[in-house]
Design an enzyme around this catalytic site. Structure first.
Site, PDB file in Angstrom:
ATOM      1  N   SER A 111      79.681  57.225  90.882  1.00 14.95           N
ATOM      2  CA  SER A 111      79.290  55.897  90.402  1.00 14.95           C
ATOM      3  C   SER A 111      79.229  54.866  91.512  1.00 14.95           C
ATOM      4  CB  SER A 111      80.227  55.454  89.280  1.00 14.95           C
ATOM      5  OG  SER A 111      79.757  54.273  88.661  1.00 14.95           O
ATOM      6  N   ASP A 275      74.356  49.779  90.728  1.00 12.92           N
ATOM      7  CA  ASP A 275      75.319  50.539  91.521  1.00 12.92           C
ATOM      8  C   ASP A 275      74.807  51.926  91.882  1.00 12.92           C
ATOM      9  OD1 ASP A 275      75.492  51.661  88.959  1.00 12.92           O
ATOM     10  OD2 ASP A 275      77.581  52.232  89.252  1.00 12.92           O
ATOM     11  N   ASP A 277      75.031  55.033  90.665  1.00 17.30           N
ATOM     12  CA  ASP A 277      74.357  55.911  89.707  1.00 17.30           C
ATOM     13  C   ASP A 277      73.565  55.154  88.656  1.00 17.30           C
ATOM     14  OD1 ASP A 277      76.616  54.930  88.382  1.00 17.30           O
ATOM     15  OD2 ASP A 277      76.849  56.737  87.170  1.00 17.30           O
ATOM     16  N   ASP A 279      74.412  52.759  86.397  1.00 14.30           N
ATOM     17  CA  ASP A 279      74.918  52.350  85.086  1.00 14.30           C
ATOM     18  C   ASP A 279      75.570  50.961  85.087  1.00 14.30           C
ATOM     19  OD1 ASP A 279      77.259  52.980  86.418  1.00 14.30           O
ATOM     20  OD2 ASP A 279      77.989  54.419  84.937  1.00 14.30           O
ATOM     21  N   ARG A 280      75.716  50.346  86.246  1.00  7.76           N
ATOM     22  CA  ARG A 280      76.321  49.009  86.307  1.00  7.76           C
ATOM     23  C   ARG A 280      75.294  47.967  86.716  1.00  7.76           C
ATOM     24  NH1 ARG A 280      82.592  49.351  88.019  1.00  7.76           N
ATOM     25  NH2 ARG A 280      83.065  51.362  87.041  1.00  7.76           N
ATOM     26  N   LYS A 374      76.536  53.181  79.816  1.00  6.62           N
ATOM     27  CA  LYS A 374      76.123  51.845  80.222  1.00  6.62           C
ATOM     28  C   LYS A 374      74.855  51.969  81.054  1.00  6.62           C
ATOM     29  CE  LYS A 374      79.941  51.901  83.634  1.00  6.62           C
ATOM     30  NZ  LYS A 374      80.877  52.840  83.007  1.00  6.62           N
TER      31      LYS A 374
END
Length: 541
Positions: A111, A275, A277, A279-280, A374
């Protein structure tokens, strides 16, 4: 040969998002194989099953993908769907699992953690709903890692994962797909791309920082190719194995280039970052930083303006450490609001049961029931669609929101790489004193209640204990403390600070100044600086 003897490795316990370790740890002989085989065994095997595989392009990802494809073949899988080049953002992987009816998927990522030969790597398993494995499955995986004696892997040449199409590996089909197309198509179904194209056509400017991570190709395709944003809108768009030396965590500390531009005189209208990967997300307006908790609340309050949510929200959910800002929106909308432990898997149950449409975490994670992860670019598109529909900038939207709902001043202080024993002892002492805090005054703040959060899932009745410490003060302020499950070295103590101001006065303070009494009270109660020697946190968000 397909069966190889092995013996267990210590410490292969998945955290909130799979197993994360330093890359050299994963590169040890049989280390990755052990964990993957334990995962296959824990889910009842993969014979005849369809799996999705991909990752964020970090160092060792391509090699790990080859290992996993060969292991899936040796374990009897029917098909593995792989993102071209072994690339897939986490939300794109979740989407593929769902749309292709796969039995599950393996995501190769750590991540937001740094990548490279000496940095971090990770592997996590996602279920058939597209979401992270629940605790019962991760516990079964861990139990299997402690007793494993053999793994299965086909001895064969590497598969060409750069060429889109199908090939055979043993009795299994390897299907290489475009990692971006299906995800971008899904976004076009959710959002009003016609309105967004009009926004950019009228001169709206934006900076999207992909931090040399996986969202680069997705962001270029969506913002520049499909929506017509100017070329160069997406920066750091090329995913690199070491993220170009960047720390791919979209917060004000690590996305400092974006923050400097957005706070400068020549700032574009809108800024965002994602980020490692994908998801943020971080949302920034011209001269305005939006905290993740506030972003979740604003999205909830305005979701009806977006085509995919025009019928209203079923409910909302937030992780316990996330501020209560979205709770106030849910109350105004007359919908349920759920408080869960940290970890997206807890939201998955609520979404699968049809109880919530929208959920978020303070750690820059926001998403909805379009997938079971997310989703950073989805959150950026939500903001753009809201901006287009309201005809307002970020600053105006935030001011209107605070005027209507009040403001939850909020900040997270991270103390990274603490000695594990020291961190556990500090929180153990707090646990012993929790019951005696009620009614006591610290820095003028009176403790209303304190506990260690325990969650009972309203869908399946499962219980998750020891999910963080809560100290609530009279008047709506609070502090939450928990150890993070996403680090790979030592312990990371996260301290979450919150103060509610109803308005109309006091809505425009600096968050750290507004939270100063709570920061001092926390030190008096817990003694972080006194016990660790850390005078200040490593990261403030």
């Amino acid at each position: 040969m397909t069966t190889f003897p092995t013996r267990p490795f210590d410490g292969q316990k998945p955290g909130t998002s799979g197993l994360r370790k330093k890359t050299p740890v994963f590169m040890q002989l049989n280390y990755l194989e052990n964990f993957v085989q334990a995962t296959f065994d824990a889910i009842g095997g993969v014979a005849g099953k369809v799996l999705v595989l991909g990752g964020d392009g970090r160092y060792f990802g391509a090699e790990a993908a080859q290992v996993i494809v060969k292991m899936a073949a040796a374990n009897g899988a029917a098909r593995v769907i792989v993102g071209q080049g072994a690339w897939l953002s986490t939300p794109a992987a979740s989407n593929l699992i769902r749309t292709r009816g796969a039995d599950g998927g393996i995501i190769l990522s750590a991540s937001h953690n740094p990548g490279g030969p000496e940095e971090d790597f990770g592997v996590k398993y996602n279920m058939a709903n597209g979401g992270p494995a629940p605790e019962a499955v991760t516990e079964a995986i861990f139990a299997r890692t402690k007793e494993i004696t053999a793994f299965h892997k086909l001895e064969a040449p590497d598969v060409n994962l750069e060429a889109i199409g199908e090939s055979a590996l043993g009795g299994m089909v390897v299907e290489v797909v475009d990692p971006v197309e299906a995800y971008a198509d899904m976004m076009e179904e959710i959002f009003d791309f016609k309105a967004l194209r009009g926004l950019f056509h009228e001169g709206f400017t934006m900076r999207m920082d992909s931090m040399c991570a996986i969202t680069g190709p997705y962001a270029v395709e969506i913002f520049e190719n499909r929506l017509g944003a100017a070329k160069g809108t997406v920066v750091h768009e090329q995913p690199l194995p070491d993220f170009g030396g960047m720390h791919p965590d979209p917060n004000p500390t690590w996305a400092h280039e974006l923050m400097a531009e957005m706070m400068g005189d020549a700032a574009p209208d809108f800024g965002a970052a994602s980020d490692g990967d994908g998801d943020r997300n971080m949302i920034v307006g011209r001269g305005v930083y939006v905290s993740p908790s506030d972003s979740l609340a604003v999205i909830a309050a305005n979701a009806h303006l977006v085509p995919g949510y025009a019928g209203g929200l079923k409910g909302v959910a937030r992780s316990m450490p996330t501020s209560a800002a979205v709770d106030r929106v849910a109350a105004a909308l007359g919908i349920d609001c759920y408080e869960t432990p940290t970890g997206w898997k807890f939201f998955g149950n609520l979404m699968d049961a049809g109880r919530v449409s929208l959920c978020g975490e303070e750690s820059f994670g926001t998403g909805s029931d379009h997938v079971r992860e997310k989703d950073g670019l989805w959150a950026v598109l939500m903001w753009l669609n809201i901006i287009a529909a309201r005809g307002q900038g970020v600053g105006e939207i935030m001011a209107d929101h605070f005027a209507r709902f009040g403001r939850n001043y909020y900040s997270r202080h991270d103390y990274e790489a603490l000695p594990v024993d020291e961190a556990n002892a500090m929180l153990g002492d707090l646990r012993d004193r929790l019951e005696g805090l009620k009614g006591k005054s610290f820095q003028g703040l009176v403790v209303e209640s304190s506990d260690e959060f325990c969650y009972t899932d309203p869908v399946d009745g499962s219980v998750s204990a020891h999910q963080g410490f809560r100290i609530l003060f009279e008047g709506g302020s609070r502090v939450v403390l928990r150890l993070s499950g996403t680090g790979t070295e030592g312990a990371t103590l996260r301290v979450y600070l919150e103060r509610y101001v109803a308005g109309p006065e006091g809505l425009d303070e600096d968050p750290q100044a507004a939270l100063a009494p709570i920061i001092r009270a926390t030190e008096e109660i817990v003694g972080i600086a006194a016990r660790t020697g850390r005078e200040e946190p490593n990261v403030i968000t």
